[in-house]
Design a protein around this motif. Structure first.
Motif, PDB file in Angstrom:
ATOM      1  N   THR A  10     107.396  80.402  -4.521  1.00  0.00           N
ATOM      2  CA  THR A  10     106.768  80.657  -5.810  1.00  0.00           C
ATOM      3  C   THR A  10     107.513  79.896  -6.906  1.00  0.00           C
ATOM      4  O   THR A  10     108.712  79.641  -6.810  1.00  0.00           O
TER       5      THR A  10
ATOM      6  N   CYS B  75     107.947  80.049 -11.217  1.00  0.00           N
ATOM      7  CA  CYS B  75     107.825  81.097 -12.229  1.00  0.00           C
ATOM      8  C   CYS B  75     108.185  80.547 -13.614  1.00  0.00           C
ATOM      9  O   CYS B  75     108.849  79.508 -13.743  1.00  0.00           O
TER      10      CYS B  75
ATOM     11  N   SER C 184     102.694  79.510  -9.508  1.00  0.00           N
ATOM     12  CA  SER C 184     102.108  79.124  -8.227  1.00  0.00           C
ATOM     13  C   SER C 184     102.763  79.917  -7.112  1.00  0.00           C
ATOM     14  O   SER C 184     103.919  80.339  -7.219  1.00  0.00           O
ATOM     15  N   ALA C 185     102.025  80.130  -6.019  1.00  0.00           N
ATOM     16  CA  ALA C 185     102.526  80.795  -4.815  1.00  0.00           C
ATOM     17  C   ALA C 185     101.779  80.213  -3.625  1.00  0.00           C
ATOM     18  O   ALA C 185     100.559  80.317  -3.553  1.00  0.00           O
TER      19      ALA C 185
ATOM     20  N   HIS D 131     109.510  89.239  -9.332  1.00  0.00           N
ATOM     21  CA  HIS D 131     109.407  88.324 -10.466  1.00  0.00           C
ATOM     22  C   HIS D 131     109.461  89.081 -11.794  1.00  0.00           C
ATOM     23  O   HIS D 131     108.918  90.186 -11.922  1.00  0.00           O
TER      24      HIS D 131
ATOM     25  N   ALA E   2      98.360  86.386  -6.688  1.00  0.00           N
ATOM     26  CA  ALA E   2      99.422  86.572  -7.683  1.00  0.00           C
ATOM     27  C   ALA E   2      98.772  86.790  -9.037  1.00  0.00           C
ATOM     28  O   ALA E   2      97.821  86.085  -9.406  1.00  0.00           O
TER      29      ALA E   2
ATOM     30  N   ILE F  75     102.875  89.948  -6.398  1.00  0.00           N
ATOM     31  CA  ILE F  75     102.184  89.212  -5.348  1.00  0.00           C
ATOM     32  C   ILE F  75     101.776  90.202  -4.271  1.00  0.00           C
ATOM     33  O   ILE F  75     102.575  91.039  -3.835  1.00  0.00           O
TER      34      ILE F  75
ATOM     35  N   ILE G 101     103.910  84.176 -12.902  1.00  0.00           N
ATOM     36  CA  ILE G 101     103.976  83.378 -11.679  1.00  0.00           C
ATOM     37  C   ILE G 101     102.999  82.212 -11.828  1.00  0.00           C
ATOM     38  O   ILE G 101     101.800  82.410 -11.997  1.00  0.00           O
TER      39      ILE G 101
END
Length: 520
Positions: A191, A193, A179-180, A173, A150, A156, A177
């Motif tokens: 995810t 955001c 976290s994923a 998104h 990401a 992503i 971002i």
């Protein structure tokens, strides 16, 4: 009258123990990047830490057993043209590590066994597609060489690392971002955001399955999947309090949200799928909080806090395969200090028994991949391949016994238990006899000397004795009698130890009484 009930848990007495400085790693030029990353990752073979580098990006990789002071000219991985932001070890190959950088690329490196002897500049895979810096990478938990990335371009990508091809692109998104992450078998990703939303995706098609509101502040928010599919998050409230929350894995309905404190450092969550324990490490904090997760309300149960005096700049977390199961370690952290020290902190459950603790160590994820990248992309899902840590426990115990040179009784009993197997009886007898002679130093167990008067008489092989007879009439013990003799000696030693312990206890009581009388 209210009665306070303490919740029963086998992890209630878990405690953190920092290792001595000589067993840690010192003199490391840890990166000064302001990016919200752990800056460290570790596996049973290697420790990797993102370092400060002039004119490019670099990170340090060294063997896990090379503790102590790190040389200033230690070899580095130096292939990136800008600062490295995130690193991650492949769960199916301890020699493969992926790195993400501000130069908009992801590179995969192969580290030779034993570590680097010179700077590594050539990668085995160069993944180029992002238009802006890449700050998040995560390996698939069960499919071989599938990687998620990401970037700050709000995209992503799901990669097939073996061919450097993109499986899936997700461009929904509208903001950064944070976290994923994958779920337990890699069939979903969640995810978090900057727009304060949580989103569930099908990673094969890129289809948005569900979205919902997360924490109310625009500060960084982290999310991860529980093993049962629920989603755990850390973030901030609108007024700046740090929070953790639990969401339903399908509807994204908030099940519980709790405030922790008013600090402003991001909380990094680490989740142990085997024990259902959650560890929260705050950036800039000097504490590690740990909780236990259950499937019933109130879901998240506070256990304890490991407190230290130095703040943490980053944090690495060892997989279960790298723990010392003989000492009841259930977790191990690698804490990065601002001074350049990487401190090792072990989390241990106090147990008196020296046996393998099956309740602490259920089967854990093995190094083997469950499916190939092509199988996963065609729609096949599989849980991670599991392994038992009991084999690791027995191997460590055997090495310890060999180094100590003792445990004759244990080795003898193990050999006697195998005497019933074909081909094992003779070797067991000889091993027990030699071990007992060295242990007990009994002259009666030595072979009888030949008669000097018959020295001129030619020797002949002794005639075989029928099974069940004593054979040589001068032999003092059979194999089983040797074992019983050693058992008797062990019992006498135990009785002597218990007698001395009672004597010491009585003397301590007399000293306490005498000191009390003197005070009065």
């Amino acid at each position: 009258m209210s009665v306070k009930v303490v919740r029963n848990s086998k992890f209630r007495h878990v405690f953190g123990q920092p290792q001595k400085k000589e067993n840690c790693y010192d003199n490391i030029r840890i990166t000064k990047s302001s990016w919200d990353s752990t800056f460290c990752c570790v596996n049973p073979k290697f420790l990797a830490i993102i370092t400060e580098a002039a004119g490019g990006g670099a990170f340090l990789v060294m063997s896990i057993d090379k503790v102590g002071r790190v040389d200033r000219d230690v070899p580095l991985v130096v292939g990136h043209k800008a600062t490295v932001l995130d690193i991650a070890w492949c769960p199916h190959n301890d020699n493969l590590i992926a790195s993400a950088s501000e130069d908009c690329t992801i590179k995969v490196w192969e580290i030779p066994d034993g570590g680097l002897s010179k700077n590594l500049t050539d990668c085995v895979a160069d993944l180029v597609a992002h238009q802006r810096r890449v700050g998040v990478i995560n390996w698939h938990p069960s499919a071989h060489l599938v990687l998620l990335s990401a970037g700050s371009d709000n995209k992503i990508f799901i990669w097939n690392v073996a061919t450097a091809e993109i499986f899936t692109e997700i461009s929904i998104h509208t903001d950064t971002i944070y976290s994923a992450v994958w779920n337990y078998n890699g069939s979903l990703i969640v995810t978090s955001c900057k727009d304060k939303m949580l989103r569930l995706f099908d990673p094969r098609t890129g289809k948005l399955l569900k979205d919902g509101k997360g924490h109310t502040a625009t500060k960084p928010m982290r999310a991860l999947f529980m093993k049962d599919g629920r989603i755990f998050t850390t973030g901030f409230s609108r007024t700046g309090e740090r929070q953790y929350a639990l969401y339903d894995g399908e509807s994204l309905e908030c099940l519980i949200m709790e405030e922790l404190d008013n600090s402003n450092g991001l909380l990094f969550p680490f989740y142990d799928e085997d024990t259902n324990m959650i560890y929260l490490c705050g950036k800039g904090d000097s504490a590690i909080r740990y909780f236990e997760y259950t499937s019933e309300s109130p879901y998240i149960h506070y256990l304890n806090t490991h407190q230290s005096s130095d703040p943490q700049r980053g944090m690495g977390w060892m997989t279960k395969r790298g723990l010392n199961v003989n000492n009841c370690e259930i977790s191990k952290f690698y804490k990065l200090h601002n001074s350049g020290l990487c401190e090792v902190i072990t989390m241990t459950v106090p147990r008196k028994s020296e046996l393998f603790q099956e309740d602490l160590y259920p089967d854990t994820a093995a190094q083997q991949a469950a499916i190939s990248a092509e199988e996963w992309f065609t729609g096949k899902d599989a849980d991670p391949v599991m392994m038992s840590l009991k084999d690791v426990f027995l191997a460590n115990q055997s090495q310890k016994e060999q180094k100590s040179g003792g445990s004759v009784l244990r080795q003898a009993s193990r050999r006697i238990a195998e005497m019933g197997k074909p081909g094992q009886r003779d070797s067991a007898n000889s091993e027990i006899q030699s071990a007992s002679m060295s242990r007990l130093n009994m002259s009666s167990l030595k072979p009888p000397l030949s008669n000097p008067s018959n020295s001129n008489t030619p020797s002949h092989e002794p005639s075989p004795q029928p099974q069940g007879t004593n054979g040589n009439s001068n032999a003092s013990y059979t194999s089983l009698e040797l074992f019983e003799s050693m058992k008797k000696e062990l019992g006498e030693l135990k009785a002597l130890v218990e007698k001395q312990e009672k004597r010491i206890e009585d003397l301590e009581k007399k000293m306490v009484n005498k000191s009390n009388n003197q005070v009065n």
